[in-house]
Design an enzyme around this catalytic site. Structure first.
Site, PDB file in Angstrom:
ATOM      1  N   PHE A 160       0.830  -1.094  -0.124  1.00  0.00           N
ATOM      2  CA  PHE A 160       0.132   0.045   0.047  1.00  0.00           C
ATOM      3  C   PHE A 160       1.017   1.229  -0.168  1.00  0.00           C
ATOM      4  CE2 PHE A 160      -2.563   3.492   1.421  1.00  0.00           C
ATOM      5  CZ  PHE A 160      -3.860   3.341   1.201  1.00  0.00           C
TER       6      PHE A 160
ATOM      7  N   ASP B 289       9.176   3.104   1.723  1.00  0.00           N
ATOM      8  CA  ASP B 289       8.059   3.777   2.122  1.00  0.00           C
ATOM      9  C   ASP B 289       7.934   3.510   3.642  1.00  0.00           C
ATOM     10  OD1 ASP B 289       5.414   4.766   2.775  1.00  0.00           O
ATOM     11  OD2 ASP B 289       4.395   3.828   1.021  1.00  0.00           O
TER      12      ASP B 289
ATOM     13  N   LYS C 243       2.010  10.503   8.959  1.00  0.00           N
ATOM     14  CA  LYS C 243       1.713   9.998   9.704  1.00  0.00           C
ATOM     15  C   LYS C 243       2.357  10.337  11.077  1.00  0.00           C
ATOM     16  CE  LYS C 243      -0.572   5.823   7.774  1.00  0.00           C
ATOM     17  NZ  LYS C 243      -1.861   5.673   7.871  1.00  0.00           N
TER      18      LYS C 243
ATOM     19  N   THR D 116       1.527  23.945  -4.001  1.00  0.00           N
ATOM     20  CA  THR D 116       1.201  25.178  -3.479  1.00  0.00           C
ATOM     21  C   THR D 116       1.887  25.366  -2.088  1.00  0.00           C
ATOM     22  OG1 THR D 116      -0.908  25.306  -4.575  1.00  0.00           O
ATOM     23  CG2 THR D 116      -0.482  26.896  -2.792  1.00  0.00           C
TER      24      THR D 116
HETATM   25  C1  LIG Z   1       2.721   2.601   3.785  1.00  0.00           C
HETATM   26  C2  LIG Z   1       1.921   3.729   3.317  1.00  0.00           C
HETATM   27  N1  LIG Z   1       2.157   4.358   2.414  1.00  0.00           N
HETATM   28  C3  LIG Z   1       1.459   5.607   1.964  1.00  0.00           C
HETATM   29  C4  LIG Z   1       0.369   6.027   2.685  1.00  0.00           C
HETATM   30  C5  LIG Z   1      -0.488   6.934   2.205  1.00  0.00           C
HETATM   31  O1  LIG Z   1      -0.653   7.964   2.951  1.00  0.00           O
HETATM   32  P1  LIG Z   1      -1.860   8.865   3.062  1.00  0.00           P
HETATM   33  O2  LIG Z   1      -3.044   8.308   3.672  1.00  0.00           O
HETATM   34  O3  LIG Z   1      -1.461  10.218   4.183  1.00  0.00           O
HETATM   35  O4  LIG Z   1      -1.761   9.311   1.687  1.00  0.00           O
HETATM   36  C6  LIG Z   1      -0.130   5.096   3.808  1.00  0.00           C
HETATM   37  C7  LIG Z   1      -1.570   5.030   4.455  1.00  0.00           C
HETATM   38  O5  LIG Z   1      -1.776   4.520   5.326  1.00  0.00           O
HETATM   39  C8  LIG Z   1       0.876   3.782   3.969  1.00  0.00           C
HETATM   40  O6  LIG Z   1       0.459   3.162   5.107  1.00  0.00           O
END
Ligand SMILES: Cc1ncc(COP(=O)(O)O)c(C=O)c1O
Length: 501
Positions: free
Chosen positions: A218, A327, A358, A382
């Site tokens: 994800f 990530d 987060k 922006t």
């Molecule tokens: C590993 C990871 N990457 C990206 C995201 C996307 O973040 P956002 O919901 O702030 O767009 C999440 C969200 O849960 C995540 O767990």
């Protein structure tokens, strides 16, 4: 649904047993861990109604006339919420092990953050949100140095702030593509053909490059990120996407000690597949510019892989000239017991990009020097973040250091995971695959085999939990979650399991 069953049982357990305010009566452990929490935290959960209560239901109806409320669990009273406890609008106080999808670093209404808000010197930072890319405030470099750069992963001296996790990954992908094309051209000056074709979405200006991602990953819900997200169909349905390679992510067997040979084979299989895909996509004319990976696949089911796997993956990116993007949106910020989960890998050759959001309060990404685009406006929007979030982050980092919260996380994570091990040994027909690093823990519920989809939040009436993957409960408490909070949860969970047996 298992989720609602657990919720109901947790609530029943609490209603029947008001022992939560009397830690001496814990039955999961012989002795509850001593309470040493700063006094802004509550003593324990306290329930007044079922959840969602009447006021929450009323508000859900009201909001439902304005937007989709299918995902709303209940409405919250953030003024009354404190520390590890979230209070709802019906006065229910719940132990929060999910913390707004893992995004609250040091609990609700932490006094150190409230103090920042009360300082008149900070007022202008809260009132005026600048377009950081063109008109940053005087203190911005200092703020970055004392917040984000003070926790920069090894090998990284450059940081780009953004608003959210998706927006961070989206721009990180762009950085990798720009870097890759410059590498291919041997310089950063585009041809006239590049400039004209990019305006009509055609090659060579819009090149057929790809990002390799993993099944179960994800990385966000925006269009580019979504092409690398493969956790649940609901996120992707009806949205056009790219033909980018997707490799299998190791599916480890537990307990790890018993399956070391099988797990090593599984990881080798996935790594071989990664290399095959890189070669195949190059042959297809869609070379892989970068690989993106979560240190622990979170939304996809808390899937772990060994440090060896990630070190080998890094080597593969080097061998094939792709960038390596880690990530850390969900794993970053201390929840695994190290500030960055990838620190557990012992990488000799650091990643090229590490994205975050987060628990860091601001989104963004760290990158190696060579990944930074030379021209202005190529990575731009922006706001490009929000300086008030950097201010909060500096204070969060002070609290983490002052209170040794990474050690606390390691301690409370151990208590939580050991408790889950014991419960899964006691209830093998219900629980399996307890796993985790720090407090970033999860356990599978076996009934889910009979359920089609239980990928939804497991919040309950006295404990707030999240689901992930097809049958896992994930634990994502704040960094101020202590051993005795783990014991409170384990006691409740143990009661629930006893009733469900
Ligand atoms: C590993 C990871 N990457 C990206 C995201 C996307 O973040 P956002 O919901 O702030 O767009 C999440 C969200 O849960 C995540 O767990």
């Amino acid at each position: 649904m298992v989720s609602s069953l657990i919720s109901r049982q947790l609530a029943l357990s609490l209603h029947k047993n008001l022992w939560l305010s009397a830690p001496a009566r814990c039955r999961y452990v012989s002795k509850a861990a001593a309470k040493t929490q700063a006094d802004f935290d509550y003593d324990g959960p306290s329930m007044k109604t079922s959840v969602p209560g009447p006021r929450s239901q009323e508000l859900t109806k009201q909001l439902g006339e304005m937007q989709n409320v299918g995902a709303v669990n209940f409405f919250c009273n953030y003024e009354e919420s404190r520390g590890n406890y979230l209070v709802d609008v019906d006065g229910n106080r719940m132990l929060d092990l999910y913390t707004q999808i893992s995004s609250i670093p040091i609990g609700y209404n932490h006094p150190a953050l409230l103090k920042l808000m009360a300082n008149p010197n900070n007022l202008s930072t809260f009132v005026n949100r600048p377009a950081l890319g063109i008109l940053p405030p005087e203190n911005f470099p200092d703020r970055l140095a004392e917040s984000l750069l003070s926790v920069a992963p090894s090998g990284m001296t450059r940081v780009q702030t953004m608003a959210c996790g998706s927006c961070s990954n989206e721009n990180a992908f762009k950085s990798m593509f720009i870097w890759y094309k410059n590498k291919e051209r041997g310089h950063s000056t585009p041809s006239n053909e590049d400039l004209s074709t990019c305006m009509i979405n055609q090659v060579p200006g819009c090149p057929d490059l790809s990002i390799l991602s993993f099944m179960g990953s994800f990385h966000g819900r925006t269009m580019g990120c979504l092409a690398t997200t493969h956790s649940k169909a609901i996120h992707k349905l009806d949205i056009p996407s790219f033909d980018w390679p997707i490799a299998p992510f190791p599916r480890l067997q537990y307990p790890l000690e018993e399956f070391s040979r099988e797990n090593a084979q599984e990881e080798s299989r996935c790594l071989e597949e990664v290399e095959d895909l890189i070669v195949k996509w190059r042959q297809k004319g869609k070379p892989v510019a970068g690989i993106v990976v979560e240190p622990i696949q979170a939304e996809g089911g808390d899937n772990h892989a060994s440090p060896d796997f990630f070190r080998s993956l890094r080597k593969i990116t080097r061998k094939h000239g792709c960038a390596f993007h880690v990530d850390e949106v969900q794993t970053g910020g201390g929840t695994t017991g190290k500030f960055w989960a990838h620190e557990h890998w012992g990488l000799e050759d650091p990643a090229d990009i590490v994205s975050f959001s987060k628990k860091l309060l601001t989104g963004g990404y760290f990158q190696r020097d060579e990944l930074q685009a030379n021209e202005p406006y190529r990575i731009f929007n922006t706001w490009m973040g929000d300086p008030s979030k950097n201010l909060f982050l500096s204070e969060v980092l002070n609290v983490i250091r002052r209170e040794n919260l990474l050690e606390e996380v390691t301690r409370s994570g151990k208590a939580l995971l050991n408790g889950l091990y014991e419960l899964q040994a006691q209830y093998p027909g219900i629980l399996s695959r307890a796993r985790g690093q720090g407090t970033f823990c999860a356990v599978d519920i076996s009934w889910a085999h009979h359920q089609n989809s239980i990928c939804k939040t497991y919040h309950s009436k006295c404990v707030i939990l999240g689901g992930c993957g097809e049958r896992s409960i994930r634990f994502r408490p704040a960094l101020i979650f202590k051993e005795y909070h783990a014991q409170i949860f384990l006691n409740i969970f143990s009661d629930v399991l006893a009733q469900l047996k």
